[in-house]
Design an enzyme around this catalytic site. Structure first.
Site, PDB file in Angstrom:
ATOM      1  N   ASP A  81      -5.121   2.868  -4.716  1.00  0.00           N
ATOM      2  CA  ASP A  81      -3.129   2.775  -3.994  1.00  0.00           C
ATOM      3  C   ASP A  81      -2.939   1.019  -3.911  1.00  0.00           C
ATOM      4  O   ASP A  81      -1.484   1.132  -3.209  1.00  0.00           O
ATOM      5  CB  ASP A  81      -2.874   4.119  -3.779  1.00  0.00           C
ATOM      6  CG  ASP A  81      -3.078   3.467  -1.973  1.00  0.00           C
ATOM      7  OD1 ASP A  81      -4.727   3.023  -1.171  1.00  0.00           O
ATOM      8  OD2 ASP A  81      -2.783   3.682  -1.028  1.00  0.00           O
ATOM      9  N   ASP A 125       0.840  -0.955   0.012  1.00  0.00           N
ATOM     10  CA  ASP A 125      -0.272   0.203   0.146  1.00  0.00           C
ATOM     11  C   ASP A 125       1.274   1.695   0.176  1.00  0.00           C
ATOM     12  O   ASP A 125       2.022   1.255   0.517  1.00  0.00           O
ATOM     13  CB  ASP A 125      -0.691   0.045   1.297  1.00  0.00           C
ATOM     14  CG  ASP A 125      -2.084   0.943   1.362  1.00  0.00           C
ATOM     15  OD1 ASP A 125      -2.273   0.951   0.332  1.00  0.00           O
ATOM     16  OD2 ASP A 125      -2.589   1.519   2.498  1.00  0.00           O
ATOM     17  N   ILE A 126       0.550   1.554  -0.756  1.00  0.00           N
ATOM     18  CA  ILE A 126       1.333   3.911  -0.770  1.00  0.00           C
ATOM     19  C   ILE A 126       0.662   4.229   0.847  1.00  0.00           C
ATOM     20  O   ILE A 126      -0.575   4.833   0.833  1.00  0.00           O
ATOM     21  CB  ILE A 126       1.338   3.994  -2.346  1.00  0.00           C
ATOM     22  CG1 ILE A 126       1.263   3.701  -3.672  1.00  0.00           C
ATOM     23  CG2 ILE A 126       1.745   5.428  -1.864  1.00  0.00           C
ATOM     24  CD1 ILE A 126       1.193   3.768  -4.763  1.00  0.00           C
TER      25      ILE A 126
END
Length: 427
Positions: free
Chosen positions: A343, A299-300
């Site tokens: 994301d 995950d960003i």
């Protein structure tokens, strides 16, 4: 059609345009008689076998002349005739061998046609004049043979319409002029005129019939060429569309799942011809259990701030480049991307073929993803990072749903990898 397919494929490599907006554009600007591809097709399908057949006929004719001469008379008394027939036979044999063995000689067919025509004229005239000292020449001498030369020019020699008319006209005119001069005498003046007129009418009818036949054959050949070319173009178009559909399918589903689904759908369609009963193409379950699989969730971190600092277009472009880089990293580390959720990027290693280093692959991919996001952070100055969670275990994977294709993996181990990512430390 097979030969034309090969010829057309060679030319299509340089003349076929790329598809645009769902359409396929072939170089179909009208097939002309002067088209090099059509010329090569006509040579391979018509002119080549006809020329070989003609050479066989005239060689057999020369052999027959020599045999008859040896049986009925002394060849030394007809030396010019004997030499001419032997030389023509040798030339016919050489041309036959060249045309039969070397296919590249198709570009010199007009030269071969001219040589054959000259040899036939020589045979005709030597048969007229080499008959002995006291023999008289009449206007109807060798008319059938010259008529054969005319028909040969139109039907069997590799000549165009204009060249065939020219060759046939010269053959007929030369026979009329030469034999009129040779047979002229004051005593037989009036009969000679009628004989010459009769010969002219015969040659004119032969030329008209030959020209009409050649015109019809050329039209039929060109129509067949165009029809065959269209069929080949349709086949090539279908093959291109099939490859594009398969590429699209493989971009959505893994190869082992998509192939199995295609085979199952084909089998169901074979069972019945009523396609309306197959609204539900996915009523079968394409789910398999796999053991020893590693799952990676990434995950960003800082994506919300990144979205607020960038315009929507810039954000989409950046995510597309970033996830494209992740796909390349996944390929290098033998991982398979499952899906992208906003994301969040998650993939697995060990599917569909089990790998003993599946856990190592996922760890290496996670480190490479952190390095890639570091480069983005340094380039943009935005404080973003990656949070990665990895877990190994067993999964169920496959396609479910009744309407839309959706490939996914499920198990407690998948949920555990997701929770590890959620509770992980960025970087």
């Amino acid at each position: 059609e097979g030969e034309l397919h090969c010829l057309w494929w060679e030319r299509s490599q340089t003349q076929t345009k790329m598809p645009a907006k769902g359409k396929y554009f072939f170089n179909d600007d009208g097939c002309k008689i002067t088209d090099p591809l059509y010329e090569k097709y006509r040579y391979s399908s018509q002119q080549h076998p006809l020329l070989l057949f003609l050479l066989g006929i005239v060689f057999a004719y020369c052999v027959t002349l020599i045999v008859v001469l040896c049986v009925r008379d002394d060849p030394r008394e007809h030396l010019a005739f004997t030499i001419t027939v032997c030389m023509a036979s040798a030339i016919f044999i050489v041309i036959y061998v060249l045309v039969y063995i070397e296919s590249l000689f198709w570009c010199r067919l007009k030269f071969f046609a001219a040589v054959i025509w000259i040899c036939l004229l020589a045979l005709g005239y030597v048969s007229v004049f080499d008959k002995g000292k006291d023999a008289q020449v009449s206007a109807w001498e060798q008319v059938p043979f010259f008529l054969f030369i005319i028909f040969t020019a139109y039907t069997m020699l590799p000549l165009g319409m204009r060249d065939a008319i020219l060759v046939s006209g010269i053959s007929a005119l030369s026979h009329i002029v030469v034999l009129t001069v040779a047979a002229y005498s004051e005593e037989h003046r009036e009969p000679l005129v009628f004989q010459v007129l009769a010969n002219a009418v015969i040659f004119l009818c032969g030329n008209l019939m030959g020209a009409f036949h050649k015109h019809q054959i050329q039209d039929a050949s060109l129509d067949l060429y165009r029809y065959t070319l269209k069929c080949i173009q349709v086949q090539m178009k279908l093959k291109i569309e099939k490859r594009q559909q398969e590429s699209l399918l493989l971009s959505i589903l893994p190869a082992h799942i998509s192939m199995g689904m295609k085979l199952a759908i084909i089998e169901r369609l074979k069972e019945t011809n009523d396609r309306k009963k197959h609204d539900n193409n996915f009523h079968s379950l394409y789910v398999k259990r796999h053991q020893n699989v590693s799952i990676l969730y990434a995950d960003i971190v800082g994506f919300t701030r990144l979205a607020s600092d960038c315009s929507p277009k810039e954000l989409v472009v950046m995510l597309n480049e970033l996830f494209g880089k992740f796909d390349q990293i996944a390929k290098e580390n033998e991982c398979m991307r499952i899906k992208i959720l906003g994301d969040c990027y998650y993939c697995v290693s060990g599917l569909p073929v089990s790998l003993p280093v599946h856990a190592k692959n996922c760890v290496k991919m996670g480190l490479d993803m952190c390095e890639a996001i570091k480069q983005v952070r340094e380039a943009t100055g935005v404080d973003i990072n990656m949070r990665v969670g990895i877990h190994s275990g067993n999964v169920l994977c496959g396609v479910i749903g009744l309407r839309k294709w959706q490939y996914d993996v499920w198990s407690h181990d998948v949920s555990l990898a997701n929770r590890m990512e959620s509770a992980g430390v960025p970087g």
